[in-house]
Design an enzyme around this catalytic site. Sequence first.
Site, PDB file in Angstrom:
ATOM      1  N   LEU A  36      -2.071 -22.582-118.901  1.00 40.51           N
ATOM      2  CA  LEU A  36      -2.535 -21.192-119.652  1.00 40.51           C
ATOM      3  C   LEU A  36      -3.444 -21.688-120.523  1.00 40.51           C
ATOM      4  O   LEU A  36      -3.247 -21.118-121.833  1.00 40.51           O
ATOM      5  CB  LEU A  36      -1.520 -20.332-119.872  1.00 40.51           C
ATOM      6  N   THR A 131     -16.310 -30.855-107.514  1.00 43.33           N
ATOM      7  CA  THR A 131     -17.485 -30.042-107.731  1.00 43.33           C
ATOM      8  C   THR A 131     -18.725 -31.010-107.188  1.00 43.33           C
ATOM      9  O   THR A 131     -18.760 -32.166-107.209  1.00 43.33           O
ATOM     10  CB  THR A 131     -17.831 -29.820-109.202  1.00 43.33           C
ATOM     11  N   ASP A 132     -19.882 -30.134-106.736  1.00 42.61           N
ATOM     12  CA  ASP A 132     -21.313 -30.742-106.450  1.00 42.61           C
ATOM     13  C   ASP A 132     -21.802 -31.490-107.741  1.00 42.61           C
ATOM     14  O   ASP A 132     -22.743 -32.270-107.361  1.00 42.61           O
ATOM     15  CB  ASP A 132     -21.895 -29.798-105.759  1.00 42.61           C
ATOM     16  N   GLU A 133     -21.319 -31.140-108.689  1.00 44.07           N
ATOM     17  CA  GLU A 133     -22.138 -31.588-110.108  1.00 44.07           C
ATOM     18  C   GLU A 133     -21.888 -33.118-110.308  1.00 44.07           C
ATOM     19  O   GLU A 133     -22.783 -33.687-110.991  1.00 44.07           O
ATOM     20  CB  GLU A 133     -21.418 -30.821-111.493  1.00 44.07           C
ATOM     21  N   TYR A 156     -18.796 -32.670-118.633  1.00 47.71           N
ATOM     22  CA  TYR A 156     -17.769 -31.914-117.467  1.00 47.71           C
ATOM     23  C   TYR A 156     -17.968 -32.862-116.319  1.00 47.71           C
ATOM     24  O   TYR A 156     -17.054 -33.261-115.784  1.00 47.71           O
ATOM     25  CB  TYR A 156     -18.237 -30.445-117.232  1.00 47.71           C
ATOM     26  N   LYS A 160     -15.287 -35.271-114.247  1.00 47.20           N
ATOM     27  CA  LYS A 160     -14.818 -34.851-112.616  1.00 47.20           C
ATOM     28  C   LYS A 160     -15.112 -36.041-111.842  1.00 47.20           C
ATOM     29  O   LYS A 160     -14.384 -36.640-110.998  1.00 47.20           O
ATOM     30  CB  LYS A 160     -15.472 -33.702-112.241  1.00 47.20           C
ATOM     31  N   ASN A 186     -19.180 -21.187-107.232  1.00 43.55           N
ATOM     32  CA  ASN A 186     -18.142 -20.083-106.737  1.00 43.55           C
ATOM     33  C   ASN A 186     -18.726 -18.809-107.417  1.00 43.55           C
ATOM     34  O   ASN A 186     -18.873 -18.824-108.524  1.00 43.55           O
ATOM     35  CB  ASN A 186     -16.976 -20.446-106.875  1.00 43.55           C
ATOM     36  N   ILE A 212     -30.660 -16.068-120.405  1.00 45.86           N
ATOM     37  CA  ILE A 212     -31.184 -16.890-119.379  1.00 45.86           C
ATOM     38  C   ILE A 212     -31.655 -18.141-119.949  1.00 45.86           C
ATOM     39  O   ILE A 212     -32.593 -17.951-120.747  1.00 45.86           O
ATOM     40  CB  ILE A 212     -32.246 -16.185-118.506  1.00 45.86           C
ATOM     41  N   ASP A 286     -32.473 -23.635-123.909  1.00 45.63           N
ATOM     42  CA  ASP A 286     -31.853 -24.190-122.867  1.00 45.63           C
ATOM     43  C   ASP A 286     -30.401 -24.933-122.989  1.00 45.63           C
ATOM     44  O   ASP A 286     -30.321 -25.410-124.025  1.00 45.63           O
ATOM     45  CB  ASP A 286     -32.847 -25.105-122.186  1.00 45.63           C
TER      46      ASP A 286
HETATM   47  P1  NAD Z   1     -10.940 -22.234-114.304  1.00 42.95           P
HETATM   48  O1  NAD Z   1     -11.228 -22.897-115.559  1.00 42.95           O
HETATM   49  O2  NAD Z   1     -11.129 -20.760-114.037  1.00 42.95           O
HETATM   50  O3  NAD Z   1      -9.389 -22.417-114.071  1.00 42.95           O
HETATM   51  C1  NAD Z   1      -8.700 -23.673-114.741  1.00 42.95           C
HETATM   52  C2  NAD Z   1      -7.316 -23.667-114.592  1.00 42.95           C
HETATM   53  O4  NAD Z   1      -6.789 -24.751-114.885  1.00 42.95           O
HETATM   54  C3  NAD Z   1      -6.930 -22.683-115.568  1.00 42.95           C
HETATM   55  O5  NAD Z   1      -5.977 -21.804-115.074  1.00 42.95           O
HETATM   56  C4  NAD Z   1      -6.190 -23.460-116.603  1.00 42.95           C
HETATM   57  O6  NAD Z   1      -5.352 -22.888-117.655  1.00 42.95           O
HETATM   58  C5  NAD Z   1      -5.889 -24.660-116.265  1.00 42.95           C
HETATM   59  N1  NAD Z   1      -5.525 -25.892-116.967  1.00 42.95           N
HETATM   60  C6  NAD Z   1      -6.613 -26.410-117.702  1.00 42.95           C
HETATM   61  N2  NAD Z   1      -6.287 -27.465-118.313  1.00 42.95           N
HETATM   62  C7  NAD Z   1      -4.988 -27.691-118.107  1.00 42.95           C
HETATM   63  C8  NAD Z   1      -4.033 -28.720-118.153  1.00 42.95           C
HETATM   64  N3  NAD Z   1      -4.192 -29.611-119.105  1.00 42.95           N
HETATM   65  N4  NAD Z   1      -2.793 -28.509-117.676  1.00 42.95           N
HETATM   66  C9  NAD Z   1      -2.627 -27.640-116.804  1.00 42.95           C
HETATM   67  N5  NAD Z   1      -3.482 -26.639-116.413  1.00 42.95           N
HETATM   68  C10 NAD Z   1      -4.578 -26.683-116.980  1.00 42.95           C
HETATM   69  O7  NAD Z   1     -11.709 -23.144-113.201  1.00 42.95           O
HETATM   70  P2  NAD Z   1     -12.157 -22.743-111.660  1.00 42.95           P
HETATM   71  O8  NAD Z   1     -13.484 -22.403-111.807  1.00 42.95           O
HETATM   72  O9  NAD Z   1     -11.182 -21.974-110.996  1.00 42.95           O
HETATM   73  O10 NAD Z   1     -12.052 -24.351-110.892  1.00 42.95           O
HETATM   74  C11 NAD Z   1     -10.981 -24.703-110.436  1.00 42.95           C
HETATM   75  C12 NAD Z   1     -11.312 -26.190-109.984  1.00 42.95           C
HETATM   76  O11 NAD Z   1     -12.413 -26.138-108.985  1.00 42.95           O
HETATM   77  C13 NAD Z   1     -12.046 -27.287-111.182  1.00 42.95           C
HETATM   78  O12 NAD Z   1     -11.091 -28.356-110.790  1.00 42.95           O
HETATM   79  C14 NAD Z   1     -13.108 -27.349-110.918  1.00 42.95           C
HETATM   80  O13 NAD Z   1     -13.830 -28.615-111.315  1.00 42.95           O
HETATM   81  C15 NAD Z   1     -13.492 -26.867-109.432  1.00 42.95           C
HETATM   82  N6  NAD Z   1     -14.609 -26.282-108.860  1.00 42.95           N
HETATM   83  C16 NAD Z   1     -15.091 -25.193-109.520  1.00 42.95           C
HETATM   84  C17 NAD Z   1     -16.296 -24.560-109.259  1.00 42.95           C
HETATM   85  C18 NAD Z   1     -16.798 -23.206-109.588  1.00 42.95           C
HETATM   86  O14 NAD Z   1     -17.959 -22.684-109.207  1.00 42.95           O
HETATM   87  N7  NAD Z   1     -15.854 -22.582-110.387  1.00 42.95           N
HETATM   88  C19 NAD Z   1     -16.882 -25.033-108.247  1.00 42.95           C
HETATM   89  C20 NAD Z   1     -16.655 -26.507-107.543  1.00 42.95           C
HETATM   90  C21 NAD Z   1     -15.557 -26.994-108.183  1.00 42.95           C
HETATM   91  O1  DAU Z   2     -21.776 -26.543-109.080  1.00 43.89           O
HETATM   92  C1  DAU Z   2     -20.488 -26.427-109.108  1.00 43.89           C
HETATM   93  C2  DAU Z   2     -20.018 -25.919-110.473  1.00 43.89           C
HETATM   94  O2  DAU Z   2     -20.570 -24.511-110.967  1.00 43.89           O
HETATM   95  C3  DAU Z   2     -18.581 -26.059-111.111  1.00 43.89           C
HETATM   96  O3  DAU Z   2     -18.222 -27.423-110.820  1.00 43.89           O
HETATM   97  C4  DAU Z   2     -18.551 -25.528-112.425  1.00 43.89           C
HETATM   98  O4  DAU Z   2     -16.948 -25.667-112.882  1.00 43.89           O
HETATM   99  C5  DAU Z   2     -19.090 -24.254-112.554  1.00 43.89           C
HETATM  100  O5  DAU Z   2     -18.797 -23.741-114.012  1.00 43.89           O
HETATM  101  C6  DAU Z   2     -20.257 -24.149-112.324  1.00 43.89           C
HETATM  102  O6  DAU Z   2     -21.282 -24.585-113.251  1.00 43.89           O
HETATM  103  P1  DAU Z   2     -22.653 -24.195-113.642  1.00 43.89           P
HETATM  104  O7  DAU Z   2     -22.913 -24.830-114.798  1.00 43.89           O
HETATM  105  O8  DAU Z   2     -23.548 -24.291-112.639  1.00 43.89           O
HETATM  106  O9  DAU Z   2     -22.335 -22.433-113.881  1.00 43.89           O
HETATM  107  P2  DAU Z   2     -22.544 -21.611-114.864  1.00 43.89           P
HETATM  108  O10 DAU Z   2     -22.063 -20.142-114.311  1.00 43.89           O
HETATM  109  O11 DAU Z   2     -22.104 -21.856-116.407  1.00 43.89           O
HETATM  110  O12 DAU Z   2     -24.301 -21.462-114.969  1.00 43.89           O
HETATM  111  C7  DAU Z   2     -24.794 -21.360-113.617  1.00 43.89           C
HETATM  112  C8  DAU Z   2     -26.385 -21.360-113.900  1.00 43.89           C
HETATM  113  O13 DAU Z   2     -26.844 -20.307-114.743  1.00 43.89           O
HETATM  114  C9  DAU Z   2     -26.860 -22.722-114.769  1.00 43.89           C
HETATM  115  O14 DAU Z   2     -28.139 -23.156-114.293  1.00 43.89           O
HETATM  116  C10 DAU Z   2     -26.810 -22.250-116.274  1.00 43.89           C
HETATM  117  C11 DAU Z   2     -27.443 -20.793-116.109  1.00 43.89           C
HETATM  118  N1  DAU Z   2     -26.743 -19.864-117.152  1.00 43.89           N
HETATM  119  C12 DAU Z   2     -25.427 -20.061-117.489  1.00 43.89           C
HETATM  120  C13 DAU Z   2     -24.843 -19.142-118.459  1.00 43.89           C
HETATM  121  C14 DAU Z   2     -23.542 -19.071-118.634  1.00 43.89           C
HETATM  122  C15 DAU Z   2     -27.787 -19.041-117.847  1.00 43.89           C
HETATM  123  O15 DAU Z   2     -29.092 -19.049-117.710  1.00 43.89           O
HETATM  124  N2  DAU Z   2     -27.186 -18.264-118.889  1.00 43.89           N
HETATM  125  C16 DAU Z   2     -25.953 -18.286-119.147  1.00 43.89           C
HETATM  126  O16 DAU Z   2     -25.442 -17.406-119.960  1.00 43.89           O
END
Ligand code: NAD
Ligand code: DAU
Length: 350
Positions: A36, A131-133, A156, A160, A186, A212, A286
């Site tokens: 949490l 993640t794809d990153e 980050y 990963k 997502n 942006i 940026d």
């Molecule tokens: P999120 O940040 O919404 O959730 C992460 C959760 O992990 C939170 O509930 C947090 O409390 C918990 N957490 C963090 N540190 C912890 C610790 N030390 N011990 C126990 N719990 C802990 O993340 P998300 O967007 O739901 O992503 C989930 C997973 O999917 C991550 O591994 C992320 O790298 C991967 N992922 C996310 C995306 C995306 O677009 N969000 C895309 C591809 C992969």
């Molecule tokens: O590709 C998967 C990843 O997608 C996951 O592994 C990460 O956990 C998830 O956070 C996400 O990463 P991004 O950096 O791509 O997502 P974010 O929503 O932070 O940013 C999406 C794009 O938008 C990126 O090019 C940065 C830009 N951006 C983001 C924010 C928050 C803006 O232009 N303005 C903003 O305020």
Amino acid sequence: MKKILLTGGAGFIGSHLVRLMVSKYPDYHIYNLDKLTYAGNLENLTDIEKSPNYSFIKGDIVDTDFINQLFDSHQFDSVIHLAAESHVDRSIVSPMDFIYTNIIGTVNLLNAAKNIWKNDLSQHIFYHVSTDEVYGSLGDEGFFYETTSYDPRSPYSASKASSDHLVSAYYHTYHLPILMSNCSNNYGAYQFPEKLIPLAINNIKNKRPIPIYGDGKYTRDWLWVNDHVQAIDTIFHKGTIGETYNIGGHNEWKNIDLINLLCSIMDKKLGRRAGESAELITFVKDRAGHDRRYAIDASKIQRELEWKPSIQFEEGLEHTVDWYLANETWLNNVTSGNYQNYYQQQYSER
Ligand code: NAD
Ligand code: DAU
């Protein structure tokens, strides 16, 4: 009954996966382990929190003794590991949080699983969600394949990538039965409004500037979170041990085009003049080391496991806007910080 440890289940993707697993598999007991952090929100799970096959455990995957004791006492059959620090911008400000949770936390889980499963590895799965990153940044052409070399460029994605390598190393060295997936961006309900889409929805709703980064032409491949968790379910049950699967939406959008689409959807939903919300778009400094383009080739999971996205982006984005507009209390609690009181109220007497 199979005991499944699901880490990070109070986060965005984790909460969708907990909901799916708890309702679809009554013969599994889902243990949701989550620290949490600011990103973990038990209000994401109020609809299933009383299910007999669900338990919440508050804890930190970085705490080695705690993790070892937890595995000893519960003897989990399988692990689905999502817990992570997940926001790129935060990793630029505070990289160490990412190193501890994403790398050390993952190794703690790998060691604990290896120790309790050592006598018979065959009935277990350690599924690592990534993640794809990790693949770095693409130019105008091309895709990320499962075979693409890793080239992480933010703290980050580097953390990963490290965790992915460790999971792979435990498969090759100790024959730990692993599965891994690398997914694109997502979007959907319950996403913390620090990420682009929910942040923009919240700002448009409140007539605040939509930031942006840079020229706005950075490109992401967007996937509806419900489709991601369906893919995880499919891989967990049908994937080949030791394999990695790329998951993506075949759905690339430049940030500026996505935000313009979102503005036009929200103008209609909020009864605003066409073009009114787009006036909030503000170009800002940026992100450091900003990856230009991500695009996943998801043909392996489609071909081998018959998974594909279920809906078009425009439809998913509209569902997402509807959800945020209908769930004002959730959004207000998250933006005010009130959601962090929920655990106290809900669990203090248990
Ligand atoms: P999120 O940040 O919404 O959730 C992460 C959760 O992990 C939170 O509930 C947090 O409390 C918990 N957490 C963090 N540190 C912890 C610790 N030390 N011990 C126990 N719990 C802990 O993340 P998300 O967007 O739901 O992503 C989930 C997973 O999917 C991550 O591994 C992320 O790298 C991967 N992922 C996310 C995306 C995306 O677009 N969000 C895309 C591809 C992969
Ligand atoms: O590709 C998967 C990843 O997608 C996951 O592994 C990460 O956990 C998830 O956070 C996400 O990463 P991004 O950096 O791509 O997502 P974010 O929503 O932070 O940013 C999406 C794009 O938008 C990126 O090019 C940065 C830009 N951006 C983001 C924010 C928050 C803006 O232009 N303005 C903003 O305020």
